[in-house]
Design an enzyme around this catalytic site. Structure first.
Site, mmCIF file in Angstrom:
data_model
loop_
_atom_site.group_PDB
_atom_site.id
_atom_site.type_symbol
_atom_site.label_atom_id
_atom_site.label_comp_id
_atom_site.label_asym_id
_atom_site.label_seq_id
_atom_site.Cartn_x
_atom_site.Cartn_y
_atom_site.Cartn_z
ATOM 1 C CG ASP A 42 66.188 62.999 34.915
ATOM 2 O OD1 ASP A 42 65.499 63.754 34.278
ATOM 3 O OD2 ASP A 42 66.293 63.316 36.526
ATOM 4 C CG ASP A 99 62.820 64.752 36.927
ATOM 5 O OD1 ASP A 99 63.739 64.376 36.863
ATOM 6 O OD2 ASP A 99 62.345 65.406 37.978
ATOM 7 C CB SER A 159 65.327 63.414 40.067
ATOM 8 O OG SER A 159 65.911 63.896 39.238
ATOM 9 C CG HIS A 160 69.034 61.389 39.902
ATOM 10 N ND1 HIS A 160 68.306 62.505 40.155
ATOM 11 C CD2 HIS A 160 69.295 61.107 40.604
ATOM 12 C CE1 HIS A 160 69.127 62.398 40.707
ATOM 13 N NE2 HIS A 160 70.065 61.418 41.162
ATOM 14 C CG ASP A 186 65.114 67.561 35.840
ATOM 15 O OD1 ASP A 186 64.954 65.831 36.276
ATOM 16 O OD2 ASP A 186 64.901 67.820 37.293
ATOM 17 N NE ARG A 187 69.494 64.866 37.506
ATOM 18 C CZ ARG A 187 70.730 64.757 38.776
ATOM 19 N NH1 ARG A 187 71.026 63.716 38.239
ATOM 20 N NH2 ARG A 187 70.594 65.031 40.242
ATOM 21 C CE LYS A 192 68.306 68.731 37.071
ATOM 22 N NZ LYS A 192 68.835 68.799 38.552
HETATM 23 C C1 G1P Z 1 71.950 65.551 43.148
HETATM 24 C C2 G1P Z 1 72.452 67.324 42.354
HETATM 25 C C3 G1P Z 1 72.375 68.393 42.572
HETATM 26 C C4 G1P Z 1 70.748 68.622 41.586
HETATM 27 C C5 G1P Z 1 70.014 67.694 42.541
HETATM 28 C C6 G1P Z 1 68.552 67.049 41.875
HETATM 29 O O1 G1P Z 1 71.922 66.571 44.551
HETATM 30 O O2 G1P Z 1 74.181 67.456 42.814
HETATM 31 O O3 G1P Z 1 72.935 69.659 41.390
HETATM 32 O O4 G1P Z 1 69.968 69.979 41.588
HETATM 33 O O5 G1P Z 1 70.869 66.138 42.063
HETATM 34 O O6 G1P Z 1 68.613 66.766 40.793
HETATM 35 P P1 G1P Z 1 72.854 66.748 45.130
HETATM 36 O O7 G1P Z 1 72.156 65.038 45.524
HETATM 37 O O8 G1P Z 1 74.071 66.407 44.882
HETATM 38 O O9 G1P Z 1 72.183 67.364 46.334
HETATM 39 ZN ZN ZN Z 2 65.478 65.303 37.134
#
Ligand code: G1P
Ligand code: ZN
Length: 542
Positions: A276, A278, A112-113, A280-281, A375
């Site tokens: 982000d 991938d 992800s990010h 999704d954000r 998302k």
């Molecule tokens: C974090 C975000 C959560 C999101 C997840 C994946 O998870 O807080 O809302 O779904 O990344 O993108 P966390 O690191 O808090 O467990």
């Molecule tokens: Zn992501």
């Protein structure tokens, strides 16, 4: 030829909030990825005859991992693997593809990010046939399989050429290589009023979309510039790079710094957005005004009827528990249910499948709907563009009108990153042990109404998930939530979520950190975060 390689369980292959995430070097250890992939196959009851979608966000090691997974899917007897060109697919596009093709599931390569590169992070996530992240029982089965794995199977074959669409064969498995963008862009055309958005750009509306050198670049160029007519150059940092250009592809005011500077400056375009690693954000920002993800979700819910794909109304909405309750106020007015789930997209899948919710979102810049089961960053951006086109208002005008109507939920999240795991765990467990005695006490200026350790009973399958964050409600229309991150790859990350409601019409234009000062002080008074974690301030404030 199928080779069977003896192996033994590796500790810690437990999928977290969003799949298995580790340092890239760990994933590159011989057998590490193979063990986990074999555990996925074993955990889901094998792959024989099944159809799988495969793709990732293009980060470092994506290409090699995709080849290994293809060979292992072939060894496991998959009928077909649908893979994005060059092994690429944004997370939302992968979710859509699984659904559109009726695949049995999909493997998404992404952290992800989190930063990418040899010293960054890598991740592997399994999604089920509805296109959504594997729910808890499935991730549990995968984890159990990882603790019992004794061998993995892989086909010996040279790397496949994934550079152009077409089909190939790997052992008995058909591999279909597809353009990663087209199907997703077509789906967006079915949901939004492209004509109205196109007219917006014809009228001189200017936007900047920052793809942060990550996967949404090609998607945003095709949709925003080629199909909707945003001027060339509206999408920046549009070529995905294996290390995201050395950046942190997380669309928030801290990491999308260049975009924020532009949007707060004199030359700001009408609308700014980012996505982000991938895809999704999302982050949405107007000229001179950052829209918090929680507010964005509430605005989208309040205005969804203006968007063709949602003109029939919303069946319900859902948010993660720590997300602000701005959404609840809109739901109340619309007379629809608002569900609060634990953090992580996987909890929304059942609600969307069962028709209990149409829209859902998280404070962490995730917003989406029942069009897929992830998302969706670009979807949120298009939602905003469609709303702006329909209302003929600026972002600031939309926000002001929203707060005047519903009141404003000041909201912020303070993250203490990579802190000592033992200290963070102790902080949370000590607090948990005191929860029963908190109601009625004062924390600085605020009086505790109730304190709970959030647990969730899924209304569809009845499964119960406990210890999902500590939630403290104050009599002064304020709320504090504390939880530990489930996506970090080093130490622990404590997230502190702060919220305070102001009904208006006065007091709607305060600076958020100032509006939240008493809640911030209450958090410190409650558990001495800074002393216990040895920090003077949070690492990230969003
Ligand atoms: C974090 C975000 C959560 C999101 C997840 C994946 O998870 O807080 O809302 O779904 O990344 O993108 P966390 O690191 O808090 O467990
Ligand atoms: Zn992501």
């Amino acid at each position: 030829m199928i080779k069977t390689i003896p192996t033994r369980p590796i500790d810690g292959q437990k999928p977290g909030t969003s799949g298995l995430r580790k340092k890239t070097r760990i994933f590159q250890d011989p057998g590490y990825l193979e063990n986990f992939v074999q555990s996925i196959w074993n955990g889901i009851g094998g792959l024989e005859g099944k159809v799988l979608v495969l793709g990732g966000d293009g980060r470092f090691f994506n290409a090699q991992a995709a080849q290994i997974i293809l060979r292992m899917a072939a060894a496991a007897g998959a009928a077909r693997v649908i893979v994005g060109r060059d092994g690429l697919l944004s997370t939302p596009a992968a979710s859509h593809l699984i659904r559109e093709r009726g695949a049995d599931g999909g493997v998404i390569l992404s952290a992800s990010h989190n930063p990418g590169g040899p010293d960054g992070d890598f991740g592997v996530k399994y999604n089920i046939a509805n296109g959504g992240p594997a729910p808890e029982p499935v991730t549990e089965a995968i984890f159990r399989a990882s603790q019992e794995v004794t061998q993995y199977h892989i086909v010996t074959a040279p790397d496949l050429d994934l550079s152009s669409p077409g089909t190939a064969r790997l052992h008995r498995t058909e591999v279909e290589i597809i353009d990663p963008v087209g199907d997703y862009a077509d789906l967006m055309e079915t949901l939004f009023d492209f004509t109205a958005i196109r007219a917006l750009f014809v009228g001189g509306f200017r936007m900047r979309f920052d793809a942060m050198h990550a996967i949404t670049g090609p998607y945003a160029r095709e949709i925003l510039q080629d199909r909707l007519g945003a001027p060339e150059g509206s999408v920046v940092n549009a070529t995905p790079l294996p290390d995201f250009g050395g950046g942190h592809p997380d669309p928030n005011p801290v990491w999308a710094h260049d975009l924020m500077t532009l949007m707060m400056g004199a030359q700001a375009p009408d609308f700014g957005a980012a996505s982000d690693g991938d895809g999704d954000r999302n982050m949405v920002v107007g000229r001179g005004l950052y829209v918090t993800p929680s507010d964005s979700l509430a605005v989208i819910a309040a205005n969804a009827h203006l968007v063709p794909g949602y003109a029939a109304g919303l069946k319900g909405v859902a948010r993660s528990m720590p997300s602000s309750t701005a959404l609840d106020r809109v739901a109340g007015e619309l007379g629809i249910a608002c569900h609060a789930t634990p953090t992580g997209w996987k909890f929304f899948g059942n609600l969307l499948d069962a028709g209990l919710a149409t829209l859902c979102g998280e404070e962490s810049a995730g917003t989406g709907s029942d069009h897929i089961r992830e998302k969706d960053g670009l979807w949120a951006v298009l939602m905003w563009l469609n709303i702006l086109a329909a209302r003929r208002q600026s972002v600031a005008e939309v926000m002001t009108a929203h707060w005047q109507r519903f009141g404003r939920n000041y909201y912020s999240r303070h993250d203490y990153e990579e802190v000592d795991a033992a200290a963070a765990n102790a902080l949370v467990s000590d607090l948990r042990a005191r929860l029963d005695q908190l109601a009625g006490t004062r924390l600085g200026q605020l009086r505790v109404l109730e304190a709970e350790d959030f647990s969730y009973r899924d209304p569809v399958d009845g499964s119960v998930t406990t210890q999902q964050g500590i939630q403290i409600r104050f009599a002064e229309d304020a709320r504090l939530v504390l939880r530990l991150s489930g996506t970090g790859t080093a130490g622990a990350t404590l997230r502190v979520y702060l919220e305070r409601f102001v009904a208006g019409p006065e007091g709607l234009d305060a600076e958020p950190q100032a509006a939240l000062a008493e809640v911030i002080a209450a958090a410190e008074a409650l558990c001495g975060i800074r002393t216990r974690l040895g920090r003077t301030a949070p690492d990230v404030v969003t």
